[in-house]
Every structure is written in C-alpha cells, then in structure tokens.
Design a protein around this motif. Structure first.
Motif, short mmCIF file in Angstrom:
data_model
loop_
_atom_site.label_atom_id
_atom_site.label_comp_id
_atom_site.label_asym_id
_atom_site.label_seq_id
_atom_site.Cartn_x
_atom_site.Cartn_y
_atom_site.Cartn_z
N LEU A 144 0.74 -1.17 -0.02
CA LEU A 144 0.08 -0.05 0.58
C LEU A 144 1.23 1.25 0.00
O LEU A 144 0.23 2.55 -0.77
N GLU A 145 1.84 1.71 0.76
CA GLU A 145 2.90 2.72 0.88
C GLU A 145 3.49 2.04 -0.62
O GLU A 145 3.39 3.81 -0.51
N GLU A 146 3.79 1.24 -1.47
CA GLU A 146 4.15 1.66 -3.42
C GLU A 146 3.33 2.07 -3.42
O GLU A 146 3.48 2.60 -4.64
N ALA A 147 1.70 1.79 -3.50
CA ALA A 147 1.21 1.73 -4.73
C ALA A 147 0.52 3.36 -4.33
O ALA A 147 0.44 3.90 -5.08
N THR A 148 0.92 4.30 -3.54
CA THR A 148 1.19 5.30 -2.99
C THR A 148 2.02 6.16 -3.68
O THR A 148 1.61 7.20 -4.45
N TYR A 149 3.11 6.00 -3.51
CA TYR A 149 3.82 6.98 -4.44
C TYR A 149 3.68 6.43 -6.27
O TYR A 149 3.74 6.96 -6.93
N LEU A 150 3.07 5.42 -6.88
CA LEU A 150 2.65 4.56 -7.54
C LEU A 150 1.29 5.59 -8.39
O LEU A 150 1.46 6.64 -10.11
N ILE A 151 0.49 5.76 -7.55
CA ILE A 151 -0.31 7.15 -8.10
C ILE A 151 -0.26 8.03 -7.93
O ILE A 151 -0.63 9.18 -8.82
#
Length: 490
Positions: A144-151
């Motif tokens: 979820l943390e990495e997904a935040t950067y991706l978004i």
C-alpha cells in the motif's frame, strides 16, 4: 564429378540423414537442418503459433532440435498436468545451457540442478519470504505504501497521455528490493533505471539468436560479439548486489535480520551450515534470480492489465463499482478482501491467463527415463511445457481464445480457479514468488482502479495486443490517459 566424388557426397548425406533420425519411440517432429536444427520453425515472427501448427501435425508431444539440442514440447493441459504434477519429480530437472552456466555458475535457484542442494535452498528461501511478510499484514502495508508512490507518479503525469511502464517497473522493483535489501529507490533514481534497463535487455538477449550462437558454436564465445554485452550487464547487476551484501555484512546485528540478505548471511555463519550449499556465491546468484524474476514478469503483467482495462472500459467500470460497493471508496483495502470481490479477482486472473507472460516457463529436463503419451523421453532431455496452450485449451475453458472474466466465474458469479490455470507453473518448480506476485498484482491493480479511470488516448487505432515473445511476453510500450477517481464514468 567422378563416381568416387559422388559416392563420398552420397555417403555424407546418408550419414547425416541416418544420424538425424530420432531415437526409437522418441517424440516425432520435422526433419532438422545441419547446425541450426529446427530453429527456423521456432524463430518465426510468432513462434507460439508455429508450435500450434506443429502440434496439429505431430500431436501434443513432439520434438524439435534447437541447434543440436533435442527439445520435447508438451502441448495442452492434460499432458501439462501429467508432466508438471503427476510426473513432477521425473521432469523436475533444469536444462543446462553453456551461456547460463557461465552467467549463474550453476547456482541460485532458477538453474540449480534438482537435488538436495536445490531442496535446501528452496525450503530456506520460501521460509525467508514468508518470514519477511509474504502473505502477512506487514507486507500489505509495504504494498500500500508503494502503491501510494505509484498513484502519485500517475497523478503528476495526468495532464497528458504518458507511458506508464517506467513507473510500474520501478514500483515492482521496489517491492522485491525492499524484501531482499530493505532498500527503496525513488522512481527517477539513475541506479534503479540502469539496473532495470540492464535486466530487461539481458532477458531479451538470453532468448535471442546470439545466445543460441554462443551455446552451439564454442569458437565464437570469446569473440567480441553482442553476447559479450550480456556478460557486461550481468557483471554490473551482480556488482550492485555484491555491494549490498558487503554493506549488510558490515552492519548485521546478530538475531535481528532486517531482510532476506541478513537472514541468509546469518544462516551461513551457523556451524552446522559449514560444508553445505549456503555460501556467498550461492547467495549472490540467488539474490540476482529473485531480483530479475521478481521484476521482469510482474512489470509485464501490470502492462497487460492496463492495456486490457483500457480496451474493455465496461469491465474496468464493473471492477471499480464492485470494489466501491463491497469495500467502500475510502476504506483501506486488505488482501483478504479479494474473497469478497469475485469479479475483480476473476479479471486479474483472466489477464494472467490471456497474456501468458511466461508462455513456455523455464526449460525442464527429465531426471530419469520417462514415458509420456507412449513416447520415451530419455534422461537429461530438455522439456518445454507450453503454458499458453494449457491456457487456451478448448476442453478446459469456456472462452479459451478471448478475454472474458467468465472463465473464472461460475453460474452464481462466484470466483473459481480452474485446474488449467498455470500462470505460476506447478509441481516442485512452481514459481518461488507466487504468493508475493499474487499480493503485488492485487494491490497495484486495485489501487490504480480506485484512483483513476483509464482511457486509450489514441482513438485512431485500437490497442495492440501483439506480444513480444521472449523469456517473458510483454506488449509494445503504449500511452494511457488517466482521469481522477471523482470523474469516473460520468
């Protein structure tokens, strides 16, 4: 030519065709040419279609010669199941290539020979991946943390159509890097960009003509030909990993492993591990295997996911609405929520099935003489299981040749996974990172869906689903248009 010359020529031709005959009861196949064997059949523009045609002629178990190496191809799910599951140990060997033997020193896990060392390394690797969060809440938080950067990266590029590949590639690399080294990169980090570029180029070269030439013609191995670049790339990737290992050894706190590398280094120091397969070179190649495999296949799968979502906006909308209805638009998604999202789960699996990122898997070998469909496959024969043919088997799928999530849904709309789904292969050599990949795909897929509507920006032409064949299959690079979640489907 005089009679003697003709006799010599005829004798050579007779000797060649006599030696070209396949052994008794060996799977049938076309005649082969000197030196190149049947490579012309296998290196056509669409080699998987060429294999389908050969199956119609010779049956679901046939053979080709890649240069001088006889290779057995297995087509369709029933025989894939027999090879990978029923006779899994008999086919658990790993094919040996001169090029790969030099690159890996016959260590790691991808090319390690089936035996006690392989079993020891695999058991320990599975345990470490599990201990460092695969399938656990702590890992969910990392996704979820990495997904935040991706978004955020998608949001920053939302004003104009953009190529998403670099962002997907970096996000995926950060997940495996965090597990292996407890290290995350910014998406514009030059070290990361260089590592990923070398990884992808190496993957293409390993499946290309120069790799074949290296394997088949020893005299060219020391020449300054393009295969030398592959050694350069491999050395640079391994140098990066060696520096990580060096840093880990210098900062390791006994009993407090931070990541996969720490835990392996600790295991090496145990007295009972002396003389075992646990040593630094094995760790180096193992980390290389995990980094490359953990990046290459998942980045390609996410590319295919975005392409299909744009091509089928009604499916994209249905996924988003299911997530919004079941979980709520603002709720933090959990991995266990996939059980309540049958349609979204079906779409994810259908993308894996139809795209066939690893269409032929990694070559197996028979570790003993084995029978298959009445054919005799001798010990140490290379075997390729056509995963794509299992995923398109008309006896196994409702819609084998089209993108349709109904392939994973029953009449009640519940998610079901057919036995013929082999995206991660099966048996002893099943993908080591399967659970990691499932989590990764679920969180990145749903995070993108929850934040954006994805649109195909070029209305003058349809999305191109023609795959680039290789160790992994990926689409051509493409651009996407994104709209924020608040404007979805209005």
């Amino acid at each position: 030519m005089d009679i003697l010359s003709w006799l010599v020529v005829l004798s050579i031709l007779f000797l060649y065709f006599w030696k070209s005959q396949r052994p008794k009861a060996f799977p049938p196949g076309p005649w082969r040419l000197p030196l190149i064997g049947n490579l012309l059949q296998f290196t056509k523009k669409e080699p998987l279609k060429a294999l389908d045609k050969l199956t119609k002629i010779y049956g679901p178990v046939f053979s080709l010669y890649l240069g001088g190496i006889p290779v057995v191809f297995i087509h369709g799910f029933p025989l894939a199941k027999e090879a990978l599951m029923t006779k899994s140990i008999e086919f658990a060997g790993r094919a040996s290539f001169p090029l790969m033997d030099v690159l890996t020193r016959k260590k790691g896990l991808l090319s390690l020979t089936y035996g006690e060392a392989w079993k020891e390394q695999r058991r320990f690797s599975v345990m470490l991946l599990r201990n460092f969060g695969v399938g656990r809440k702590s890992m969910e938080e990392k996704f979820l943390e990495e997904a935040t950067y991706l978004i955020q990266a998608f949001t920053d590029n939302m004003n104009v159509p953009f190529d998403p590949f670099h962002f997907l590639d970096a996000a995926v690399a950060n997940i495996i890097s965090t597990i292996l080294f407890e290290k995350r990169f910014e998406y514009d980090d030059n070290i990361l960009k260089t590592l990923l570029d070398m990884t992808h180029q190496s993957s293409r070269m390993i499946a290309g003509p120069w790799a074949w030439l290296y394997n088949e013609v020893p005299i060219v191995r020391s020449l300054p030909l393009p295969h030398q670049q592959l050694f350069t790339f491999t050395k640079k990737i391994q140098t990066f990993i060696q520096e990580e290992m060096k840093e880990h050894k210098a900062t390791l706190t006994p009993g407090e492993p931070r990541d996969f590398t720490d835990a392996y280094l600790e295991e090496m120091q145990k007295l009972e591990r002396k003389g075992s397969s646990f040593e630094e070179e094995q760790l180096l190649i193992l980390l290389s295997n995990l980094f490359v495999a953990g990046t290459e296949t998942m980045a390609a799968t996410l590319q295919w996911a975005l392409l299909y979502l744009m091509a089928f906006p009604e499916i994209q909308e249905k996924c988003w609405k299911e997530i919004d209805t079941v979980v709520g638009n603002k709720a933090i998604l959990k991995y266990e929520d996939r059980k309540k999202l049958p349609f979204t789960n079906a779409v994810i699996h259908e993308i894996q099935r139809i795209s066939n990122v690893a269409p032929l898997g990694i070559p197996h070998t028979s570790i003993t003489d084995v029978q298959l469909l009445g054919h005799k496959i001798p010990k140490d024969t290379m075997v390729l299981v056509n995963i794509q043919s299992a995923h398109r088997d008309e006896s196994q799928w409702k819609f084998p040749n089209e993108f349709n999530p109904s392939n994973f849904l029953n009449e009640e709309g519940e998610f079901v996974k057919p036995e013929a789904f082999l995206a991660f292969s099966a048996g002893p050599r099943v993908c080591l990172g399967e659970n990691l990949a499932r989590m990764e795909l679920f969180f990145f897929f749903t995070s993108i869906l929850r934040n954006f509507q994805l649109l195909w920006p070029d209305k003058s032409q349809a999305p191109d689903f023609t795959p680039h064949f290789g160790v992994t299959q990926s689409p051509s690079h493409f651009k996407i248009s994104t709209f924020p979640e608040l404007l979805k489907f209005f």
